[in-house]
Design an enzyme around this catalytic site. Structure first.
Site, PDB file in Angstrom:
ATOM      1  N   ASP A  87       0.834  -1.252  -0.034  1.00  0.00           N
ATOM      2  CA  ASP A  87      -0.025  -0.237   0.056  1.00  0.00           C
ATOM      3  C   ASP A  87       0.663   1.547   0.094  1.00  0.00           C
ATOM      4  O   ASP A  87       1.809   0.993   0.233  1.00  0.00           O
ATOM      5  CB  ASP A  87      -0.769  -0.070   1.436  1.00  0.00           C
ATOM      6  CG  ASP A  87      -0.310   0.248   2.758  1.00  0.00           C
ATOM      7  OD1 ASP A  87       0.502  -0.901   2.633  1.00  0.00           O
ATOM      8  OD2 ASP A  87      -0.736   0.513   3.856  1.00  0.00           O
ATOM      9  N   GLU A 150       0.533  -1.679   5.827  1.00  0.00           N
ATOM     10  CA  GLU A 150       1.200  -1.028   6.136  1.00  0.00           C
ATOM     11  C   GLU A 150       1.130   1.324   6.925  1.00  0.00           C
ATOM     12  O   GLU A 150       1.072   0.955   8.028  1.00  0.00           O
ATOM     13  CB  GLU A 150       3.221  -0.638   6.371  1.00  0.00           C
ATOM     14  CG  GLU A 150       4.118  -0.418   7.128  1.00  0.00           C
ATOM     15  CD  GLU A 150       4.061   0.513   6.746  1.00  0.00           C
ATOM     16  OE1 GLU A 150       4.735   0.942   8.114  1.00  0.00           O
ATOM     17  OE2 GLU A 150       4.406   1.712   6.380  1.00  0.00           O
TER      18      GLU A 150
HETATM   19 ZN   LIG Z   1       6.410   2.195   4.354  1.00  0.00          ZN
END
Ligand SMILES: [Zn+2]
Length: 446
Positions: A87, A150
């Site tokens: 992401d 994340e």
């Molecule tokens: Zn990162």
């Protein structure tokens, strides 16, 4: 390999990163606001780009779009985990080149995620794919763990850890994003520093809240909720946590010493003894270096009454705290209570994470160091304390050696472009990164 073959392989590898960058996998704390179709496409793209990785490695899907691969090695005794995340953060600011173009301009691949963190995804996968093409079998099991959330502190990484735990896997070491081959890392030091994060600060968020009677703004009482919150905020701002130089920082400075001009050289070489002096100097040098020396407390959100003519019945301040290794959530809470010194200010803990334990500098760290020396002979490998949080912090539960290093040369401007605008990764830097991961895997000891 002929140079023509080399150029073709390089173009092919760069093309893969370009394709990944073109898919806008922006994560969001609210699952309803995530473009899941973009994540679906990214996984399809990875399957198409890295067929051998998908054929020969054992894949366990994790959470919504996370991937956990196991590449069986000659031994499962000392498995390693290579991490990255799929992401990206949303686009900010005005870009020289469109952020999801993946354009190659002036010898660099441009776009959101080139540095953070699709460059690592593509470099890891390309390294493994080409090793598989060569029929290579790693000496140890190699796991690839790619999270999908994340940037929003999501569930994929903790679930990957649960899966490894369930399978009884205790990694020898884990390697995630974080450090880099950083140019212009320290004033006066010309050599790039290959910084490997050996710990990271803990992230904790608090909400300060004061309740009152509210009422009409024409008849205010003294020290209402907004005034009390304001006083608490000012008190926090005036009383930072004490500064010091933790051991990895001392080692970082010591290793830079031979590359620094005098009189800085002597100062850095004696960083261990000069701890308190250095800590003061780092605090004086600005907020960035100050953050290297202590737990930081930032008041980020404020709220009071919803209308101009209404006195707030509740006033709130959100506080984001980055806890330095050596401090604890409990200790920081004590500090906040003591400094605010007002029992009408309620303190709620919204999220809490302790700083990660410091990973040792033994054989695994030396393997990273020697691979840095091989691919980046001008760089000085060194440990450091990471300021930001990575998914790897969840792996400290099952692994003592968690390191944070992306094997890419990055200028200061490039490091500043992360989470900002004009993010780009040099084509040569990317290809060196692919070679670095390849060598790392080749060098895993039996
Ligand atoms: Zn990162």
């Amino acid at each position: 390999m002929t140079s023509r073959e080399g150029a073709r392989d390089a173009r092919r590898a760069v093309g893969k990163l370009q394709a990944l960058v073109r898919i806008p996998t922006v994560s969001n704390r609210d699952p309803d606001l995530v473009d899941t179709e973009a994540f679906d496409r990214l996984l399809e793209e990875l399957r198409a780009q890295f067929p051998l990785v998908h054929e020969r490695l054992e894949l366990t899907p994790v959470h919504t779009h996370g991937l956990l691969f196991r590449w069986p090695g000659a031994s499962s005794e000392r498995p390693v985990v290579l991490m990255a995340h799929l992401d990206v953060v949303p686009v900010e600011g005005t870009w020289q080149h469109p952020p999801f173009s993946g354009d190659v301009v002036d010898g660099a691949i441009w776009g959101r995620g080139t540095l953070d963190d699709k460059g690592c995804v593509a470099a890891i996968c390309e390294a493994v794919e080409t090793l598989l093409e060569d029929g290579f079998v790693p000496a140890q099991d190699v796991w690839l763990s790619f999270g999908c959330d994340e940037e929003v502190m999501g569930r994929a990484a903790p679930l990957a850890v649960e899966e490894l735990e369930r399978r009884g896997v205790r990694p020898w070491f884990v390697l995630d994003e974080g450090g880099a081959v950083a140019g212009e890392a320290f004033p006066g030091v010309a050599a790039p520093i290959g910084v490997v994060g050996v710990t990271e600060k803990g992230v904790t968020s608090l909400e300060l809240r004061v309740e009152g009677r509210g009422g009409h703004a024409s008849t205010p009482a003294r020290m209402g909720p907004t005034a009390r919150i304001a006083r608490a905020v000012t008190r926090l701002d005036r009383s930072p946590m004490p500064a010091r130089t933790p051991e990895p920082t001392v080692e970082l400075l010591r290793r830079m010493a031979p590359h620094a001009p005098q009189p800085l050289r002597v100062l850095l070489a004696n960083a261990g003894r000069l701890g308190p002096v250095l800590a003061r100097a780092l605090v004086a040098a600005g907020p960035e270096s100050a953050a290297m020396t202590r737990t930081t407390v930032a008041v980020t959100t404020l709220s009071g009454s919803p209308a101009l003519n209404v006195i707030a019945a509740t006033a709130k301040a959100g506080v984001n705290i980055r806890i330095m290794v050596g401090d604890t959530v409990a200790g920081v809470l004590d500090h906040v209570r003591k400094v605010v010194d007002d029992d009408q200010v309620h303190i709620d803990v919204i999220e809490q994470h302790e700083p990660s334990p410091v990973s040792p500098r033994d054989d695994a760290f030396e393997l990273l160091e020697s691979t840095i020396a091989e691919l980046f002979p001008d760089a000085v490998p060194a440990p450091y304390v990471m300021m930001a949080a990575t998914d790897s912090r969840f792996f400290t539960r099952i692994c003592d050696r968690v390191y944070r290093f992306a094997p890419f040369r990055m200028t200061k401007a490039q490091r500043e472009s992360i989470h900002s605008y004009d993010e780009h990764l040099g084509v040569d830097a990317f290809l060196d990164g692919v070679r670095w991961y390849r060598r790392l895997v080749e060098k895993l000891p039996a």
